[in-house]
Design an enzyme around this catalytic site. Structure first.
Site, short mmCIF file in Angstrom:
data_model
loop_
_atom_site.label_atom_id
_atom_site.label_comp_id
_atom_site.label_asym_id
_atom_site.label_seq_id
_atom_site.Cartn_x
_atom_site.Cartn_y
_atom_site.Cartn_z
CG ASN A 190 -1.54 1.39 1.44
OD1 ASN A 190 -1.76 2.24 0.44
ND2 ASN A 190 -2.37 1.53 2.58
CE LYS A 204 -0.16 3.32 4.74
NZ LYS A 204 0.00 3.14 6.30
CG HIS A 209 -5.85 1.89 5.20
ND1 HIS A 209 -5.39 2.86 6.00
CD2 HIS A 209 -4.91 1.17 5.17
CE1 HIS A 209 -4.18 2.47 6.58
NE2 HIS A 209 -3.72 1.38 5.86
CD GLU A 233 -2.85 5.56 6.59
OE1 GLU A 233 -2.75 5.58 5.61
OE2 GLU A 233 -1.96 4.98 7.50
CD GLU A 257 -3.36 -2.34 7.39
OE1 GLU A 257 -2.33 -2.67 6.74
OE2 GLU A 257 -3.97 -1.37 7.08
N GLY A 271 2.74 2.09 11.01
CA GLY A 271 3.75 3.13 10.49
C GLY A 271 4.41 3.57 12.02
CB SER A 328 5.33 -2.19 11.77
OG SER A 328 4.98 -0.68 12.19
P1 13P Z 1 3.23 0.35 7.62
O1 13P Z 1 3.63 -1.16 6.94
O2 13P Z 1 3.81 1.65 7.16
O3 13P Z 1 3.26 0.23 9.09
O4 13P Z 1 1.62 0.33 6.94
C1 13P Z 1 0.72 -0.49 7.10
C2 13P Z 1 -0.67 -0.03 6.41
O5 13P Z 1 -1.34 0.77 6.76
C3 13P Z 1 -0.69 -0.91 5.40
O6 13P Z 1 -2.06 -0.44 4.75
#
Ligand code: 13P
Length: 251
Positions: free
Chosen positions: A19, A21, A106, A108, A175, A181, A214
């Site tokens: 992803n 982002k 997601h 976010e 997740e 992150g 992560s």
């Molecule tokens: P990270 O791997 O950067 O922690 O992000 C995970 C994520 O949100 C994947 O959709």
């Protein structure tokens, strides 16, 4: 005479998805592919590799990935096929350019853009209506985990998110928000346990369920060794060819 019993339990699909982002211009995406695609030569064929990229990269990647084994994914889809929805994108628009997967719900999107379980459900339906495979994200905050609400929160998300959804064309990503992150990965055994809880809620137990949060080259082998975990959804570590290659080629 010997008799042989065939094991007829279906094998769940493995899906390794990046992803991106809001990262990578078109030029940066091409640079990534130059480094990444050659690393897939020996990747076992039963691993589905997906890149979920910004909208502006989709058309170009659709061409660049043609003939490769990487499937193209988007990061959002609106529930209507067209309309006055400034800033949104529709299923037919994604489908037309060869997108196969789309991330829906997601954390976010839920946290910063007001996504609710009701709109997540509408977006999942729109994705499936246009032949896209949605990757539905669920997961708890740190506060919810500390309050012992992890299971109840996820069960309640799934209850609304999955109303009238075809579980034959679906991927789920667990997740935990506190692991995204932060470098603070959920213990592989704990991710495995929660994913087992998710699987028990499903009508189709063969839905691939990923872990996300992560995921890095140094923890991928342990994560993928867990029996309930069918893949990963990777943010930061999917941005560099070498690190995403190590993840896709987990041992
Ligand atoms: P990270 O791997 O950067 O922690 O992000 C995970 C994520 O949100 C994947 O959709």
């Amino acid at each position: 005479m010997y008799s042989f019993e065939l094991d007829e339990s279906p094998v769940r699909k493995i899906v390794i998805a990046g992803n991106w982002k809001m990262f990578k211009t078109q030029a940066e995406s091409q640079e990534f592919l130059q480094g990444f695609l050659p690393t897939l030569e020996d990747t076992p064929q039963d691993r589905e590799v997906v890149l979920c990229v910004p909208f502006t990269d989709l058309n170009l990647l659709s061409k660049s990935l043609h003939g490769s084994r990487v499937q193209l994914g988007a990061q959002n889809v609106h529930w209507e096929d067209s309309g006055a929805y400034t800033g949104e994108i529709s299923g037919p628009m994604l489908q037309e350019i060869g997108v196969r997967y789309v991330i829906v719900g997601h954390s976010e999107r839920r946290q910063y853009f007001g996504e609710t379980d009701e709109t997540v459900n509408l977006r999942l339906k729109a994705a499936q209506r246009h032949g896209l495979t949605p990757i539905l994200c669920v997961g708890e905050t740190k506060q919810q985990r500390d309050a012992g609400e992890t299971e109840s929160l996820i069960i309640s998300q799934l209850e609304t998110d999955l109303v009238n959804i075809d579980q034959g064309n679906l991927v789920i990503a667990y997740e935990p928000i506190w692991a995204i992150g932060t470098g603070d990965t959920c213990e592989a055994s704990e991710a495995n346990r929660v994913i087992g809880v998710i699987r028990k809620q499903l009508k189709n137990p063969d839905v691939p369920i990923q872990y996300g949060g992560s995921v890095k080259p140094n923890n991928i082998d342990e994560i993928m060794a867990q029996p309930e975990i069918d893949g990963v959804l990777v943010g930061g570590a999917s941005l560099e060819p070498a690190s995403f290659a190590r993840i896709v080629n987990y041992k």
